[in-house]
Design an enzyme around this catalytic site. Structure first.
Site, PDB file in Angstrom:
ATOM      1  N   LYS A  74       4.008  25.606   9.255  1.00 13.52           N
ATOM      2  CA  LYS A  74       3.588  26.988   9.521  1.00 13.52           C
ATOM      3  C   LYS A  74       3.975  27.482  10.900  1.00 13.52           C
ATOM      4  CE  LYS A  74       0.190  27.855   6.123  1.00 13.52           C
ATOM      5  NZ  LYS A  74      -1.090  28.371   5.713  1.00 13.52           N
ATOM      6  N   LYS A  96       4.296  32.355  -7.823  1.00 10.27           N
ATOM      7  CA  LYS A  96       4.178  33.731  -7.339  1.00 10.27           C
ATOM      8  C   LYS A  96       5.235  34.038  -6.283  1.00 10.27           C
ATOM      9  CE  LYS A  96       0.033  31.914  -5.337  1.00 10.27           C
ATOM     10  NZ  LYS A  96      -1.189  31.636  -5.994  1.00 10.27           N
ATOM     11  N   LYS A 121       9.674  26.029 -11.264  1.00 10.81           N
ATOM     12  CA  LYS A 121       8.248  26.152 -11.529  1.00 10.81           C
ATOM     13  C   LYS A 121       7.842  27.634 -11.555  1.00 10.81           C
ATOM     14  CE  LYS A 121       4.715  25.221  -8.640  1.00 10.81           C
ATOM     15  NZ  LYS A 121       3.730  24.550  -7.780  1.00 10.81           N
TER      16      LYS A 121
HETATM   17  P1  AMP Z   1      -0.098  27.084  -5.516  1.00 12.70           P
HETATM   18  O1  AMP Z   1      -0.325  28.405  -6.148  1.00 12.70           O
HETATM   19  O2  AMP Z   1       1.336  26.664  -5.555  1.00 12.70           O
HETATM   20  O3  AMP Z   1      -0.747  26.946  -4.160  1.00 12.70           O
HETATM   21  O4  AMP Z   1      -0.844  26.001  -6.437  1.00 12.70           O
HETATM   22  C1  AMP Z   1      -2.226  25.973  -6.641  1.00 12.70           C
HETATM   23  C2  AMP Z   1      -2.526  24.971  -7.747  1.00 12.70           C
HETATM   24  O5  AMP Z   1      -1.981  25.424  -8.996  1.00 12.70           O
HETATM   25  C3  AMP Z   1      -1.934  23.575  -7.502  1.00 12.70           C
HETATM   26  O6  AMP Z   1      -2.853  22.586  -7.923  1.00 12.70           O
HETATM   27  C4  AMP Z   1      -0.692  23.548  -8.374  1.00 12.70           C
HETATM   28  O7  AMP Z   1      -0.389  22.265  -8.832  1.00 12.70           O
HETATM   29  C5  AMP Z   1      -1.076  24.468  -9.551  1.00 12.70           C
HETATM   30  N1  AMP Z   1       0.119  25.174 -10.050  1.00 12.70           N
HETATM   31  C6  AMP Z   1       0.779  26.167  -9.427  1.00 12.70           C
HETATM   32  N2  AMP Z   1       1.843  26.588 -10.167  1.00 12.70           N
HETATM   33  C7  AMP Z   1       1.852  25.806 -11.291  1.00 12.70           C
HETATM   34  C8  AMP Z   1       2.707  25.728 -12.440  1.00 12.70           C
HETATM   35  N3  AMP Z   1       3.742  26.534 -12.583  1.00 12.70           N
HETATM   36  N4  AMP Z   1       2.400  24.822 -13.381  1.00 12.70           N
HETATM   37  C9  AMP Z   1       1.334  24.003 -13.260  1.00 12.70           C
HETATM   38  N5  AMP Z   1       0.501  24.014 -12.196  1.00 12.70           N
HETATM   39  C10 AMP Z   1       0.738  24.910 -11.209  1.00 12.70           C
END
Ligand code: AMP
Ligand code: TRP
Length: 329
Positions: free
Chosen positions: A111, A197, A194
């Protein structure tokens, strides 16, 4: 029942990937653990943020978590800043930690890699000792976090042990609980990536608050392949396999069973059913979300949650103060 503590940092909108991959597991934990969940609003101010935006994010996050199934009757939900003990134990943990170990935190390094010391908030540096306090106040056995937070939980363990060694046994040394990577939902427009957002185009990512028509359109235009048959093969048919995973995890029907039902049928019909299943789930969440925003559930939940959390945190902090000699009487 073992105790579990987790903090939520609201960062933008939640996606279908978050829901299938993380949130739903979380909702399951409330049945098996004594669960404390708080919105980490003190952690949100380690970087500048507009008050209006912050308040909206906090409220939205609570509403969405409740809408997805977190149940205030089963777990304790509160706002970090409502339980003042977090800030005080956070300071104590800051005093227990070393510049060197905080400087090695990868999240801090990432960061701040493009910033100068004159523009990096000290809060960002002492973010991990505050997180340690969040966990140690409640004697948590487990901390469910994503891979990126594992290092912070390890620091928490070090700080707990350091305190216990210096002042005698006080804190439970917690363990990180990294959910097994079950479903990894991929982007609808590029199934090699993946669903996230942070994607440049929004077409591959479904948000929990997407308009249902928009969500449907995203699924109907999901990238597939030239094979022309509904089949689970992540190598050759990543797009179709991703849709199968989404549908199976939301409906509970096995992938094999879905594949068998679509024998000899085309992608159009298949996508339509995937869209139906997704939209039904989104509609349920959105209806509940809107209901929650209109009613008094958030306020009642936070009040009740803070009281319960405070009760535990207060006693723990008193114990810490006594051991350290901070208090007089
Ligand atoms: P993030 O939004 O990347 O900070 O992720 C928050 C949580 O959501 C984490 O535990 C990730 O593993 C899960 N997560 C985010 N995107 C995915 C995805 N496309 N598929 C499965 N799990 C996800
Ligand atoms: N740092 C966590 C994150 O970015 C949020 C958090 C704050 C947390 N305090 C916590 C998570 C305590 C687990 C336990 O996601």
């Amino acid at each position: 029942m073992k105790r579990m503590v987790s903090g939520i940092k609201p960062t933008g909108e939640l996606t279908l990937g978050n829901y299938i991959g993380a949130l739903r597991n979380f909702v399951k934990y409330q049945d098996d653990y004594e669960l404390y969940v708080f919105i980490a609003n003190l952690h949100c101010i380690t970087v500048p943020i507009e008050p209006k935006e912050l308040r909206k994010n906090l409220k939205d996050a609570i509403a969405l978590y409740l809408a997805c199934g977190l149940d205030p009757e089963k777990c304790t939900i509160f706002l970090q800043s409502d339980v003042y003990e977090h800030a005080q134990l956070g300071w104590i943990m800051t005093c227990m930690s070393y510049m060197g170990e905080l400087g090695r935190m990868t999240q801090f390094k990432e960061k701040t890699s493009n910033a100068t010391n004159e523009s990096i908030s000290t809060g960002l540096f002492v973010y991990p000792p505050l997180m340690a306090a969040d966990i140690l106040l409640y004697d948590a056995d487990y901390v469910p976090v994503g891979e990126d937070q594992k290092q912070h939980v390890e620091l928490t363990r070090d700080l707990a042990q350091r305190f216990n060694n210096r002042y005698s046994e006080t804190f439970v040394v917690p363990e990180p609980l990294i959910a097994k990577v079950g479903a990894r939902i991929m982007s609808l427009s590029d199934p090699s990536k993946k669903m996230s957002k942070s994607e440049e185009s929004n077409k591959g990512c479904i948000y929990l608050l997407d308009d249902l028509k928009v969500a449907r359109k995203k699924i109907m235009s999901a990238v597939t392949d030239m094979e022309g048959r509904v089949n689970y093969d992540k190598e050759k048919q990543p797009g179709v396999s991703n849709l199968l995973e989404i549908m199976s995890s939301l409906s509970g029907e096995s992938i094999d069973s879905i594949v068998a039902r679509y024998e000899g049928k085309g992608y159009g019909e298949f996508k339509k059913e995937v869209a139906d299943v997704v939209c039904r789930e989104l509609e349920k969440i959105q209806n509940r979300y809107n209901e929650i925003l209109r009613g008094s559930l958030i306020k009642d939940t936070l009040k009740q949650g803070a009281e319960k959390a405070h009760h535990i945190a207060f006693r723990k902090l008193k114990k810490v103060q006594r051991k350290m000699g901070i208090d007089i009487f």
